[in-house]
Design a protein around this motif. Structure first.
Motif, short mmCIF file in Angstrom:
data_model
loop_
_atom_site.label_atom_id
_atom_site.label_comp_id
_atom_site.label_asym_id
_atom_site.label_seq_id
_atom_site.Cartn_x
_atom_site.Cartn_y
_atom_site.Cartn_z
N ASN A 41 28.82 36.11 -3.33
CA ASN A 41 27.93 37.28 -3.35
C ASN A 41 26.61 36.61 -2.56
OD1 ASN A 41 29.15 39.17 -5.03
ND2 ASN A 41 28.61 38.18 -6.88
N GLU A 56 19.68 34.57 -1.96
CA GLU A 56 20.61 34.31 -3.21
C GLU A 56 22.10 34.20 -3.10
OE1 GLU A 56 20.97 35.57 -7.69
OE2 GLU A 56 19.54 36.00 -6.68
N SER A 58 25.82 33.30 -4.85
CA SER A 58 26.37 33.12 -6.19
C SER A 58 27.99 32.96 -5.63
CB SER A 58 26.29 33.91 -7.36
OG SER A 58 26.82 35.32 -6.98
N ARG A 60 31.87 32.39 -7.59
CA ARG A 60 32.42 32.36 -8.78
C ARG A 60 33.92 32.13 -8.46
NH1 ARG A 60 34.80 37.08 -11.36
NH2 ARG A 60 33.76 38.49 -9.90
N PHE A 69 31.13 28.86 -11.82
CA PHE A 69 30.27 29.66 -11.41
C PHE A 69 29.01 28.78 -11.02
CE2 PHE A 69 26.35 32.19 -11.67
CZ PHE A 69 26.53 33.03 -11.01
N GLU A 71 25.28 29.18 -8.53
CA GLU A 71 24.15 30.09 -7.59
C GLU A 71 23.08 29.29 -7.26
OE1 GLU A 71 22.87 33.58 -9.62
OE2 GLU A 71 22.05 32.37 -11.36
N ASP A 72 22.46 29.72 -6.38
CA ASP A 72 21.05 29.31 -5.75
C ASP A 72 20.39 30.28 -5.02
OD1 ASP A 72 19.52 26.66 -5.89
OD2 ASP A 72 19.70 26.79 -3.67
N ARG A 73 18.93 29.92 -4.62
CA ARG A 73 18.32 30.55 -3.89
C ARG A 73 17.44 29.78 -2.96
NH1 ARG A 73 15.13 34.46 -8.27
NH2 ARG A 73 16.82 35.83 -8.55
N ALA A 84 24.81 25.93 -3.25
CA ALA A 84 25.71 26.47 -4.60
C ALA A 84 27.01 25.86 -4.34
CB ALA A 84 25.77 28.15 -4.27
#
Length: 118
Positions: A41, A56, A58, A60, A69, A71-73, A84
């Protein structure tokens, strides 16, 4: 291997998608079966205090009973994906190490039990 891309408020370029696909293929070859599914995503989020846009990402992963899973920004799509991806790889290595340690420990216990019976 299947990779599903979902974007929100951002157009993902072909070069970025190919880059992500290559990195995920390397991860699949090292840790997963051919039936693994990756869900990526990518979303453009509200800017920080200075008004800069943030992205952002993510990731999975589903491979049978195994689910991971991360995620990062960050400020760019590829930079965010790389961070990520590194987090996901670290989590997978850590989890695989735990299961290997458990198997080794069980093997040692079985050996000890078999030696005592002789």
């Amino acid at each position: 291997m299947q990779i599903f891309f979902h974007t929100k408020d951002v157009d993902l370029e072909d070069a970025d998608m190919e880059y992500m696909r290559e990195r995920l293929e390397k991860l699949q070859k090292k840790f997963f079966s051919e039936s693994v599914q990756f869900f990526v995503n990518v979303e453009k989020t509200r800017g920080d205090l200075h008004g800069d846009d943030l992205y952002e990402v993510s990731i999975r992963t589903e491979d049978g009973p195994e689910h991971y899973f991360a995620e990062d920004r960050r400020d760019s799509i590829t930079n965010t994906f790389d961070v990520a991806y590194d987090d996901l790889a670290r989590v997978i290595r850590k989890e695989r190490g735990k299961s290997r340690a458990l198997l080794k420990r069980a093997g040692r216990k079985i050996k000890q039990l078999l030696r005592r019976k002789k």
